[in-house]
Design a protein around this motif. Sequence first.
Motif, PDB file in Angstrom:
ATOM      1  N   ALA A 295       0.832  -1.209   0.000  1.00  0.00           N
ATOM      2  CA  ALA A 295       0.000   0.000   0.000  1.00  0.00           C
ATOM      3  C   ALA A 295       0.867   1.260   0.000  1.00  0.00           C
ATOM      4  N   GLY A 296       1.960   1.252   0.743  1.00  0.00           N
ATOM      5  CA  GLY A 296       2.868   2.398   0.771  1.00  0.00           C
ATOM      6  C   GLY A 296       3.559   2.616  -0.563  1.00  0.00           C
ATOM      7  N   VAL A 297       3.979   1.524  -1.206  1.00  0.00           N
ATOM      8  CA  VAL A 297       4.597   1.615  -2.531  1.00  0.00           C
ATOM      9  C   VAL A 297       3.590   2.188  -3.531  1.00  0.00           C
ATOM     10  N   ALA A 298       2.348   1.732  -3.449  1.00  0.00           N
ATOM     11  CA  ALA A 298       1.299   2.246  -4.339  1.00  0.00           C
ATOM     12  C   ALA A 298       1.085   3.745  -4.111  1.00  0.00           C
TER      13      ALA A 298
ATOM     14  N   LEU B 132      15.909   8.120  -0.194  1.00  0.00           N
ATOM     15  CA  LEU B 132      15.648   6.842   0.461  1.00  0.00           C
ATOM     16  C   LEU B 132      14.534   7.070   1.465  1.00  0.00           C
ATOM     17  N   ILE B 133      13.622   6.128   1.558  1.00  0.00           N
ATOM     18  CA  ILE B 133      12.548   6.207   2.546  1.00  0.00           C
ATOM     19  C   ILE B 133      12.501   4.887   3.313  1.00  0.00           C
ATOM     20  N   ALA B 134      12.350   4.987   4.624  1.00  0.00           N
ATOM     21  CA  ALA B 134      12.258   3.796   5.468  1.00  0.00           C
ATOM     22  C   ALA B 134      10.848   3.223   5.424  1.00  0.00           C
ATOM     23  N   VAL B 135      10.768   1.904   5.481  1.00  0.00           N
ATOM     24  CA  VAL B 135       9.455   1.260   5.523  1.00  0.00           C
ATOM     25  C   VAL B 135       8.798   1.516   6.869  1.00  0.00           C
ATOM     26  N   ARG B 136       9.570   1.347   7.948  1.00  0.00           N
ATOM     27  CA  ARG B 136       9.022   1.582   9.293  1.00  0.00           C
ATOM     28  C   ARG B 136      10.153   1.773  10.278  1.00  0.00           C
ATOM     29  N   GLY B 137       9.799   2.149  11.480  1.00  0.00           N
ATOM     30  CA  GLY B 137      10.759   2.286  12.563  1.00  0.00           C
ATOM     31  C   GLY B 137      10.727   1.025  13.393  1.00  0.00           C
TER      32      GLY B 137
ATOM     33  N   ILE C  33      14.304   9.767   4.479  1.00  0.00           N
ATOM     34  CA  ILE C  33      13.033  10.099   5.109  1.00  0.00           C
ATOM     35  C   ILE C  33      12.621   8.994   6.069  1.00  0.00           C
ATOM     36  N   GLY C  34      12.283   9.363   7.291  1.00  0.00           N
ATOM     37  CA  GLY C  34      11.835   8.404   8.286  1.00  0.00           C
ATOM     38  C   GLY C  34      11.641   9.098   9.624  1.00  0.00           C
ATOM     39  N   TYR C  35      11.303   8.319  10.626  1.00  0.00           N
ATOM     40  CA  TYR C  35      11.175   8.828  11.995  1.00  0.00           C
ATOM     41  C   TYR C  35      11.242   7.637  12.935  1.00  0.00           C
ATOM     42  N   SER C  36      10.846   7.799  14.171  1.00  0.00           N
ATOM     43  CA  SER C  36      10.880   6.740  15.173  1.00  0.00           C
ATOM     44  C   SER C  36      12.320   6.248  15.337  1.00  0.00           C
ATOM     45  N   ASP C  37      12.554   4.960  15.275  1.00  0.00           N
ATOM     46  CA  ASP C  37      13.898   4.414  15.458  1.00  0.00           C
ATOM     47  C   ASP C  37      14.870   4.938  14.406  1.00  0.00           C
ATOM     48  N   ASN C  38      14.385   5.338  13.265  1.00  0.00           N
ATOM     49  CA  ASN C  38      15.255   5.857  12.211  1.00  0.00           C
ATOM     50  C   ASN C  38      15.817   7.232  12.531  1.00  0.00           C
TER      51      ASN C  38
ATOM     52  N   MET D 144       6.716   7.311   6.811  1.00  0.00           N
ATOM     53  CA  MET D 144       7.284   6.084   6.272  1.00  0.00           C
ATOM     54  C   MET D 144       6.170   5.309   5.577  1.00  0.00           C
ATOM     55  N   LEU D 145       6.544   4.224   4.919  1.00  0.00           N
ATOM     56  CA  LEU D 145       5.541   3.453   4.168  1.00  0.00           C
ATOM     57  C   LEU D 145       4.484   2.872   5.081  1.00  0.00           C
ATOM     58  N   GLU D 146       4.916   2.104   6.078  1.00  0.00           N
ATOM     59  CA  GLU D 146       3.955   1.402   6.918  1.00  0.00           C
ATOM     60  C   GLU D 146       3.271   2.381   7.867  1.00  0.00           C
ATOM     61  N   GLY D 147       1.971   2.337   7.893  1.00  0.00           N
ATOM     62  CA  GLY D 147       1.223   3.111   8.866  1.00  0.00           C
ATOM     63  C   GLY D 147       0.928   4.545   8.480  1.00  0.00           C
TER      64      GLY D 147
END
Length: 137
Positions: free
Chosen positions: A29-32, A77-82, A106-111, A131-134
């Motif tokens: 879904a994030g890739v889409a 570059l984008i992270a999928v999740r943290g 691009i990211g947040y949380s653990d990233n 990020m992608l997930e969530g």
Amino acid sequence: MQKPRALAPGDRIAVVAPASPFSREEFDAGVAELRRLGFQPIYDETVFARRGYVAGEASVRAEAIRRAWDDESIRALIAVRGGYGSAQLLPLLDAGVMRHRPKAFIGYSDNTSILSWLTTRCGVVSFHGPMLEGRLA
């Protein structure tokens, strides 16, 4: 501080998994959504690696980031999740290479560990963002 050039429609964005594993449904879904926004998401099969509570061995995750950073056709570059695990990558990344080829990360949380490292060790502006997930999913 070096600022990566702004992203434009059609730019290639590498999808990387520096931290925790994720659901394939959220990933797709994030890739889409990236495609809908006009970007070309790029990833390799290592993004789906798993090792307990992280998205594969640290060396595999770091190598995916290095390959994307070295690829001149990739603009960000984008992270999928943290979650957990991105700090494990820092000793495996080369600040000199990243400093000389600034790209958006691009990211947040653990990233945040990677965001902070890029800023303080590499002098590269990085981006606290979805990020992608969530979020993008």
